[in-house]
Structures are given as structure tokens and as C-alpha cells.
Design a protein around this motif. Structure first.
Motif, mmCIF file in Angstrom:
data_model
loop_
_atom_site.group_PDB
_atom_site.id
_atom_site.type_symbol
_atom_site.label_atom_id
_atom_site.label_comp_id
_atom_site.label_asym_id
_atom_site.label_seq_id
_atom_site.Cartn_x
_atom_site.Cartn_y
_atom_site.Cartn_z
ATOM 1 N N ARG A 80 -3.397 7.031 1.381
ATOM 2 C CA ARG A 80 -4.209 5.957 1.963
ATOM 3 C C ARG A 80 -5.167 5.330 0.945
ATOM 4 N N GLN A 99 0.247 -7.646 8.204
ATOM 5 C CA GLN A 99 0.331 -6.184 8.122
ATOM 6 C C GLN A 99 -0.894 -5.644 7.393
ATOM 7 N N LYS A 107 0.809 -1.216 0.000
ATOM 8 C CA LYS A 107 0.000 0.000 0.000
ATOM 9 C C LYS A 107 0.849 1.276 0.000
ATOM 10 N N PHE A 108 2.024 1.234 0.575
ATOM 11 C CA PHE A 108 2.949 2.376 0.585
ATOM 12 C C PHE A 108 2.321 3.663 1.120
ATOM 13 N N CYS A 109 1.734 3.592 2.286
ATOM 14 C CA CYS A 109 1.303 4.822 2.957
ATOM 15 C C CYS A 109 2.557 5.681 3.188
ATOM 16 N N PRO A 138 6.375 -1.447 4.070
ATOM 17 C CA PRO A 138 6.669 -1.999 2.740
ATOM 18 C C PRO A 138 8.177 -2.156 2.481
ATOM 19 N N CYS A 143 4.863 5.188 6.413
ATOM 20 C CA CYS A 143 5.067 3.850 6.969
ATOM 21 C C CYS A 143 6.277 3.127 6.378
#
Ligand code: SF4
Length: 447
Positions: free
Chosen positions: A287, A210, A168-170, A176, A173
Motif C-alpha cells: 500500500r 480508480q 499502485k499495484f496493491c 492495474p 488488486c
């Protein structure tokens, strides 16, 4: 390999686990793997033959915390040079050789995808630093869960990792980068591990990932989604409770929502992080969902399971957040009504897209956090008080301090204290809630 005729001498392993439930699970699996080489867990670091620090990179200053803990180990290592010191987890993955360069007392550095090789590393049969993403599946190389009781205490509730990594690569965060791309474990291995756990007395399993609700895999009849997996787990006799964490709103598929309606073992509790109530900030966070979309999803989930309790995560003071954005978050919280939630002031993580963005004034972020936590605390109190008078299932996990008292978890994950002199750890009983304290409930056995 372990020679069964000549079992290895018993050695003591101390594990310090930082952070999330996935790390708790990983620590258990590392303890099981080391158990095959004669290691048993100790709670006394000074008495250990090996100290393993299983680190988490999610929270602020994770690397600094590790280095200060390692600094505190220096006298022990000086006194007992044979003591093995290992670093595992996401900080190990992110820092790699740098850990040994800064702290030469460290013998081993192992990432989250390579810890199945820990025993070989300790024996000197594998490199001392392993932080690659290996082609093999570590779960295929770990001992079966039935060996758990060699190394850890029996418990009626257990974790089971079904999915790792995140695509998702917020923007805030590190997952990933430290845990890698999303990988789902195969259906048959998950079901086998769940049955193994039930065979050794486990009655409640929390599925971990996750991005756990992004799990998918080939099962009988074709591709399964996470809801189908939960239905299959619900068919295991003796498995009385199922939970899962952590989820992304975009992966709450129809079948999973329906499982909340149809699978009685699936507890009426869902942790669904939203992070912010402002679409502008959700976009900046990458998001890929909106506040309105989240609210619509909550409506659908509540329609399927009206008694569900919702919990969430919030980041306050993300770069670019204005007072208006913060008020959007306050409105979303007021509208949903959470049972509890984790809320943190934003802090930049090295290597993430948001790391170099201009930060919100720290005092402003503090004030916003205080305001948000004030509302969340009120909601938590109201949710707990709403339990008084209700009869809930409680799974006893340990004896309390007072004679005849047991402590267990309710359907909604509240700790419940009950006078139950005849009861044992592992009993699942009906309890009438009679009192709400600050972070727990008190109940009486229901007739
Ligand atoms: S969904 Fe976002 S916050 Fe959650 S693990 Fe993936 S990148 Fe991190």
C-alpha cells in the motif's frame, strides 16, 4: 454513421451492471453510444434486442458469477437467436476469448478501454472481441453527454470519469491489470462534460477514477493537480455539489486538502481506503503508506474541514495477518471514527501477487470480520444519530412511496426521506433531520 434523414429503428438494450460506480458510468456511456444507433434502455431483459453484462473483477468469484448469468440466458437465446449478448468490463478484459469458448452464445466481448467501439462491433464493422488497450482515447469517440437523455432518464446527480487505471499495484488488486496504467483525462474535456451535464439539469457531479485524486493534467498556467480541477469545477454556475471517489492516501496533496476548506461545492464527505491498521500488513499489501501516516493525514483533512465525514475500505484476513495485526486495525478504526465503511474478508484474485500466498484460516478471518463490522456498525449508527437536529442540504433524486414524499441525498450521502408535496426531483433544499433509521434519515423542510 447514423443517417439523420433515416433514423434507425428503435431497439431495446438491457444492461446489467456489476460492481463499482465506474461501471455505472461506463454503462451510461455505452447506453449513450448505442443510443446513436437507435437503442433505448429497457429494464426487461426478456424484451431486449441486446443484453450487455458490464462486469466487475473486484469482488470474489466474478468470473463464476458471469458464467452463471450467461447460463441463465441460454433459454432466451435459444428462443430468439437474433438476441445479441455482449460482455463488457473487467472480467471481459481478463477472460477475453475464453468467454466465447466457454459460452458460445456470447456475440461480443469488449474491454473497458474499447467500449466506444461497441456500436461498430454490433453492426459487424469491428471485431467481435476487443480487449486491447487502443492508442486512441475512447472519450474522444463517445457521444457528448447531451445525448444522454435519448437513452437514459434525467437525473440531478451524475458520474463523470476523470481518471482511469492504476499504477499502485496493491498486492490483492486486479485493477492495474484489467484497467491498465493511470491515465488522466484532459482538463478541457472534463470541464466541457461537466458543463454539458449541468446544462441538462445535473446539480451534483461525482468525479470518478480508480485513483481519482492521482488525477493531473495540463491546464491554464501549467500542470494542474486534482485540487485545482475541483476549484475550476466549483466555478461552473449551476453545479451545486462535487464529490469524488476512490482515493489513495498517498495522493491527498496539500492543494486537494485545501480545496476541502475553500470550495463550498465540495461536499464534506471523503472515502479514503486504508485497508488495514497494521504496518506489517500494509507493507505486504504494497500500500506504500503506514497507519500513522494515514492518521496524520486524517488530522490535516479534519483541520481543513472539521465537519467532514470519513469512510473507508478494509480487507480482513489478508495473508499473514495475525491477531495483533487485526487489533491494530481495530485501534485505527476506533481512533478515526468512520461514518461508514466497506469491509470484506480477503479472497485471492487470479493474476495478483498475493494470489498464491498462504491464507488465514477462514473461521478466524470470519471472526475478525465480525468484530470489525460490529465496531463499524456502531460508528455508523452514532454518525447517523449525530445528524438528528442538524439542518442539512438535501438534493431530491426521486419521489418516495408515500404520497408527497421525496427521497434525496444529504451532504453526507445519507438517503433522506422528506414530506415535501410541492417539491420536485432536482430541488436542493434545507432539511432538518428529525429521525435516524437503520440506513436512512427522516427530515422536515427547514424554514
Ligand atoms: S490503489 Fe491499489 S486497490 Fe486501488 S485500484 Fe490501485 S491497485 Fe487497486
Amino acid at each position: 454513421m447514423t443517417d439523420q434523414a433515416n433514423p434507425p429503428a428503435v431497439k431495446k438494450l438491457f444492461i446489467k451492471t456489476y460492481g463499482c460506480q465506474m461501471n455505472v458510468y461506463d454503462s451510461q456511456r455505452m447506453a449513450e453510444a448505442m443510443g446513436a444507433d437507435g437503442y433505448v434502455l429497457t429494464e426487461d431483459q426478456a424484451d431486449a434486442d441486446m443484453v450487455l453484462l458490464n462486469t466487475c473483477h473486484i469482488r470474489e468469484k466474478a468470473a463464476e458469477k458471469l458464467y452463471s448469468d450467461l447460463g441463465r440466458l441460454k433459454p432466451l437465446k435459444a428462443e430468439r437467436p437474433d438476441l445479441k449478448i455482449g460482455v463488457a468490463g473487467c472480467v471481459a478484459q481478463a477472460e477475453g476469448e475464453e468467454i466465447v469458448r466457454r459460452m458460445p452464445l456470447v456475440d461480443l466481448v469488449v474491454g473497458p478501454q474499447t467500449y466506444h467501439r461497441l456500436p461498430a462491433m454490433v453492426r459487424g464493422e469491428a471485431p467481435a472481441i476487443l480487449t486491447d488497450f487502443p492508442p486512441e482515447d475512447k472519450f474522444d469517440h463517445l457521444p457528448a453527454r447531451t445525448s444522454l437523455n435519448r437513452a437514459t432518464r434525467r437525473a440531478p446527480a451524475a458520474f463523470l470519469t476523470v481518471q482511469e487505471g492504476c499504477d499502485k499495484f496493491c498486492a490483492f488488486c486486479v485493477v492495474p491489470y484489467t484497467r491498465g496504467a493511470e491515465v488522466s483525462r484532459p482538463v478541457d474535456r472534463i470541464l466541457r462534460e461537466a458543463r454539458d451535464l449541468v446544462d441538462r439539469g445535473v446539480r451534483e457531479i461525482t468525479l470518478l477514477g480508480q485513483n481519482v485524486n492521482g488525477w493531473h493534467g495540463a491546464g491554464s498556467g501549467g500542470e494542474w493537480g486534482f485540487g485545482r480541477l475541483i476549484r475550476a469545477l466549483g466555478g461552473i454556475e449551476g453545479l451545486d455539489r462535487i464529490r469524488y471517489t476512490t482515493s489513495h492516501p498517498n495522493d491527498m496533496a496539500d492543494d486537494l486538502i485545501a480545496a476541502h476548506r475553500d470550495v463550498p461545492q465540495l461536499m464534506p464527505y471523503l472515502h479514503l481506503p486504508v485497508q488495514s491498521g497494521s504496518d506489517r500488513i500494509l507493507r505486504a499489501m504494497n500500500r506504500k503508506h503506514t497507519a500513522a501516516g494515514y492518521l496524520r493525514l486524517i488530522d490535516r483533512i479534519r483541520e481543513a474541514r472539521p465537519d467532514i465525514m470519513l469512510t473507508s475500505d478494509f480487507i480482513v484476513g489478508f495473508p499473514g495477518e495475525t491477531d495483533g495485526d487485526h487489533q491494530d486495525t481495530m485501534r485505527l478504526v476506533a481512533e478515526v471514527g468512520f461514518g461508514t465503511a466497506f469491509s470484506f474478508k480477503y479472497s485471492p484474485r487470479p493474476g495478483t501477487p498475493a494470489h498464491d500466498r498462504p491464507e488465514v484460516d477462514s473461521r478466524v478471518a470470519d471472526q475478525r470480520l465480525q468484530e470489525l463490522q460490529g465496531l463499524l456498525t456502531k460508528q455508523q449508527k452514532a454518525a447517523q444519530e449525530g445528524m438528528v437536529g442538524r439542518a442539512l442540504g438535501v438534493l431530491f433524486e426521486k419521489p418516495g412511496r408515500q404520497a408527497g414524499q421525496m427521497i434525496g441525498k444529504s451532504d453526507y450521502l445519507h438517503s433522506v426521506f422528506v414530506d415535501a408535496p410541492q417539491a420536485q426531483v432536482g430541488d436542493l433544499v434545507r432539511v432538518r433531520i428529525v429521525e435516524s433509521a437503520s440506513n436512512s434519515l427522516r427530515g422536515e423542510l427547514a424554514a
